[in-house]
Design an enzyme around this catalytic site. Structure first.
Site: not given
Ligand SMILES: NC(=O)C1=CN([C@@H]2O[C@H](COP(=O)(O)OP(=O)(O)OC[C@H]3O[C@@H](n4cnc5c(N)ncnc54)[C@H](O)[C@@H]3O)[C@@H](O)[C@H]2O)C=CC1
Ligand SMILES: O=C(O)C1=N[C@H](C(=O)O)C[C@H](O)C1
Length: 251
Positions: A141, A145
């Site tokens: 990743h 991350k």
């Molecule tokens: N299930 C899936 O398909 C996927 C899951 N993810 C997961 O989603 C999450 C976010 O990923 P990204 O957008 O890349 O991260 P990022 O760090 O770019 O965005 C996270 C956002 O959440 C906000 N945030 C953090 N703590 C908070 C709180 N207590 N209250 C309100 N807002 C808060 C941050 O200010 C930030 O704007 C990660 O856990 C990642 O692993 C990411 C991509 C795909």
């Molecule tokens: O943080 C990310 O970017 C992603 N997080 C998810 C994970 O932890 O599996 C899914 C995806 O791979 C992107």
């Protein structure tokens, strides 16, 4: 018109959700929630408890420690939630399971179709190869991350263990290990660098042959599309915990 609250709206995934929704005519973001508010064409709050707008569903891509408070307020407001955030602790997962007794919750560490097909293929391979092949998972990743290993790698490992007769012990990297690999190990390895969106590789290594099953995400849109499908699905469900299998079964 599906009215969505975008939790984590200023993050990488939250922004993709907002962009995709703005291109659709059957849903809209009525409010965003982020700990770092900024200007937007919808109101942004720092907590769900302050949101005044009426909503059908919440999509959450934020941070693991934000999830319990989100769910507590979603229960009070009786709004279904799609939880895409990864890295939840055991306690946070317990809170999520409790909340699912009151409201419908959809949770998947990976909202892409491809990873969910990969999981089915890996389970079939694991059933057949479990006695003679070593299984290792490698995930890659981007350098922003925060959690490691990825939620997807853990989800794949759990799916493999589900079908094995003898359950494997997860080994996270092999730094400081001074002995050979044990049969009951399932290695999980995390790589972080640049802008890699998300790569997952499951290796079945046997005597003189290797089977590799892999998935490569080429954009964040695949996760956002899946999360929006999950949102459409969850609004029509009873309280309970749902995942990608529920969505795939529906067709
Ligand atoms: N299930 C899936 O398909 C996927 C899951 N993810 C997961 O989603 C999450 C976010 O990923 P990204 O957008 O890349 O991260 P990022 O760090 O770019 O965005 C996270 C956002 O959440 C906000 N945030 C953090 N703590 C908070 C709180 N207590 N209250 C309100 N807002 C808060 C941050 O200010 C930030 O704007 C990660 O856990 C990642 O692993 C990411 C991509 C795909
Ligand atoms: O943080 C990310 O970017 C992603 N997080 C998810 C994970 O932890 O599996 C899914 C995806 O791979 C992107």
């Amino acid at each position: 018109m599906l009215k969505i609250i975008n939790h984590g709206c200023n993050g990488k995934m939250g922004r993709v959700i907002s962009r995709l929704v703005s291109e659709k005519s059957d849903c809209k973001i009525v409010a965003g929630i982020d700990k770092n508010p900024s200007s937007s064409d919808f109101p942004i709050y720092t907590s769900l408890k302050d949101v005044k707008e009426d909503a059908d569903v919440i999509i959450d891509f934020s941070f693991h420690s934000a999830v319990p408070e989100l769910l507590k307020n979603a229960e009070l407001k009786k709004i279904p939630v799609v939880v895409a955030t990864t890295g939840l602790s055991d306690d946070e997962l317990c809170t999520l399971k409790e909340a699912a007794k009151t409201i419908p919750i959809f949770r998947s560490a990976n909202m892409s179709l491809g990873i969910n097909i990969l999981i089915n293929l890996v389970k079939e391979a694991a059933k057949i190869l479990q006695n003679n092949y070593d299984i290792e998972i490698i995930e890659k990743h981007h350098n922003m991350k925060k959690d490691a290993p990825s939620g997807t790698a853990l989800m794949i490992a759990d799916a493999i263990n589900e079908v094995l007769t003898e359950k494997k012990e997860y080994i996270y990297g092999r730094h400081s290990k001074t002995d050979t690999r044990k049969e009951n190990e399932l290695g999980i390895h995390a790589i972080r660098g640049g802008t890699i969106v998300g790569e997952h590789e499951v290796i079945f290594a046997g005597h003189d042959e290797i089977l590799t099953i892999s998935h490569s995400a080429r954009s964040r849109e695949i996760f956002a599309i899946g999360a929006l499908k999950a949102a459409e699905f969850i609004v029509n469900q009873k309280p309970g915990l749902y995942d990608m299998n529920s969505l795939l079964e529906k067709g």
